[in-house]
Design an enzyme around this catalytic site. Structure first.
Site: not given
Length: 608
Positions: A2, A28, A74, A100-101, A481, A485, A488, A504, A603
């Site tokens: 947000c 955000r 968000w 926000n939060g 990573e 990516k 995402e 395995h 973000k």
């Protein structure tokens, strides 16, 4: 997560600044957007979707407002909708709040307020705030006192900006575990949850600390410590970022712009710190704790997401180069673990934004343990930068794409420097690594030079539904990573695995429709990685291999090969990351997706 932007002043344009600021913070949160404009009365506008859709609702006269607050959302509580969009207001539409939060006790507060006759229009936790302020305003002498009393009742995390239509000269702020920054102008103050929104207007900023409220007018900032019930005096700081770094320039997206900034990101992270000619590593941010570092016999790294994977690379680096045992924990899990912790342990927090809620919670957990706390962050003046005893800044500049790219590059570079710093030169890798670090920016450019061939491969594989990324040793975290990516930005299911774990379990997935991205750069374990490729090939799995230039044998095994320039094994994750970032980006753009703002993600994750 947000975005909040605000303006109060006697000059300038409140509407334009807030809208421009919201657009700069859309990374955000971008489910919905809203703004309230104040002159002799309040004017509220809200819309589902991006800020662009909100702009069509706004009045043509843009310069007659003394104050404004806006928000990009968000979604946490409640679906994206106009009712759930911020700002939220009280019944009389005199009190407006952006938040926000998460208000963890909102159900309890909501039940109380309903019992007092209040009615709610949204599904959000945030709507309790304007109603709660309204309730306290019935018994308090001023809006400021009612606001502060309401804030005392909130549990959870919040950055809050509020305005009152009967007091259009002030914006009221509160902060706990979610960032808020005040920018200073000429007879004007700006408010934002991220300093990036302020760069075009000012570099003079004041950061609020936890449990603080503030009253901000055109000419003054008054800050109050809620716990001590006193007014706080604080001088402004000066931002170092260049506002041009937040512009796209010649690039189509911020993600590809930030991938191409990898060479300068590495250069910025080593400039003034690494000197191969004198065989020194100078980390000024650790100077104040240099004596304590000599007694550290264990390091715990806490981080989330991409920063966590950078920490896993750091584990290999610090243990191999400095000989200090390291464990890496997800910050979201660390907070709730019970484990022995001695004062000879250091806690190293890694966060691009410096505002990651879970990582902040991890630091708070050890506040009473007496341990040394260190930070690696990109945002100067951020909460983690101020909470830790010492640390190292990334100096990577703003990163606006939701999927982190250059932050990972900067973090791994700095973890290498920290490992060298802690080794005191007592490793045979010391001088070779110093020299190779200085060569890395040029090697990074050589990887970027292969973008067209990587783009061709991305188009070839873009229609696959699943992907496996594998690597060994330092490049096992690179596989994790790389998979992150891809998932995402392209929404392709991708898993990262240690190559030795292939037999395995994951090998059961391999068939003609399940490609593998194998990191097979030169290393002590290359032969074992080649055996893994053989296992995949025997089951008809398509293979993309990342190999070191000169490895011709791999062409006989892999369907496609991307060659990287040769460097020391501990530094390979930096070059591997650029290649996997390019691959993920071009897969996503080929599929026509919004790479800078992938669905369901934000973000800076400032809630647990």
């Amino acid at each position: 997560m947000c975005g909040i932007v605000g303006y109060v002043g006697k000059t300038g344009n409140a509407q334009k600044f807030v809208i421009d600021g919201l657009e700069s913070l859309e990374y955000r949160g971008y489910d919905s957007a809203g703004i309230v404009l104040l002159n002799e009365s309040a004017h509220l506008y809200k819309q589902v979707g991006r800020v662009e859709s909100l702009k069509s609702l706004l009045p043509g006269n843009k310069s007659s407002y003394t104050a404004a607050i806006g928000h990009t959302r968000w979604a946490t509580h409640g679906v994206p909708s106009t009712d759930n969009a911020h700002p939220h207001s009280n019944k009389d539409n005199t009190i407006f709040v952006v938040h926000n939060g998460i208000v963890e006790n909102y159900e309890e507060l909501k039940s109380f307020l309903i019992s007092k006759g209040y009615r709610f229009a949204s599904q959000t936790d945030s709507e309790v705030i304007p109603h709660l302020i309204d309730w306290h305003l019935k018994t308090k002498k001023s809006f400021n006192l009612a606001f502060r009393e309401a804030i005392k009742e909130l549990r959870g995390a919040y950055a809050i900006a509020a305005v009152y239509s009967l007091d259009t000269e002030n914006i009221y702020l509160a902060k706990l575990s979610s960032p808020l920054v005040i920018g200073k102008g000429d007879n004007t103050h700006f408010i934002a949850s991220d300093a990036n929104a302020l760069l075009a207007k000012t570099k003079k900023v004041i950061y609020l600390d936890d449990f603080e409220t503030a009253v901000v007018s055109a000419t003054s900032v008054k800050i109050f410590d809620q716990q001590k019930a006193i007014e706080v005096q604080r001088q402004h700081e000066v931002l170092q970022h260049d506002s041009q770094l937040t512009e796209l320039g010649e690039y189509d997206h911020f993600m590809i712009k930030e991938i191409h900034e990898a060479p300068q990101t590495i250069q910025s992270a080593i400039r003034g710190r690494v000197r191969s000619e004198s065989s020194t590593v100078k980390l000024g941010g650790l100077d104040t704790v240099i004596d304590q570092l000599r007694f550290i016999d264990r390091i715990v790294i806490v981080a989330c997401g991409t920063s966590y994977y950078a920490g896993l690379v750091g584990e290999y680096l610090i243990e191999e180069i400095a000989g200090i045992p390291v464990e890496v924990q997800l910050a979201s899990e660390f907070k709730y673990r019970k484990e022995p912790f001695s004062r000879s342990t250091a806690l190293l927090a890694i966060s691009q934004s410096g505002e990651t809620a879970d990582t902040i919670a991890a630091l708070k957990k050890v506040e009473s343990f007496g341990v040394l706390t260190l930070g690696i962050v990109n945002a100067v003046g951020s909460t983690i930068a101020r909470m830790t005893d010492a640390g190292v800044y990334c100096h990577a500049g703003p990163e606006l794409s939701v999927a982190s790219t250059k932050a990972f590059i900067a973090q791994v570079t700095i973890l290498t420097e920290i490992a060298l710093h802690l080794s005191d030169g007592n490793t045979k890798l010391y001088k070779p690594l110093l020299k190779s670090l200085e060569e890395l920016p040029d090697l990074a450019k050589k990887v970027l030079d292969q973008e067209e061939s990587i783009k061709t491969l991305a188009k070839k594989y873009a229609d696959n539904r699943d992907f496996l990324f594998i690597g060994r040793a330092h490049n096992y975290p690179s596989a994790l990573e790389g998979a992150l990516k891809l998932k995402e930005v392209s929404y392709i299911h991708a898993e990262g695995y240690a190559a030795g774990e292939l037999k395995h379990g994951p090998l059961a997935l391999i068939d003609k429709q399940f490609p593998s991205f194998v990191i097979a750069t030169n290393s002590k374990l290359l032969d074992k990685t080649m055996s893994s490729i053989e296992e995949i090939k025997a089951r008809s799995g398509p293979i993309i291999a990342l190999a070191t230039k000169g490895n011709t044998k791999i062409k006989r095994l892999a369907d496609d090969v991307i060659y990287l320039p040769d460097t020391l094994e501990p530094l390979q994750p930096l070059l591997v990351a650029i290649a996997t970032q390019l691959f993920a980006y071009h897969v996503a753009t080929h599929k026509g997706l919004d790479v800078d703002k992938p669905r369901n993600l934000a973000k800076s994750v400032t809630v647990e």
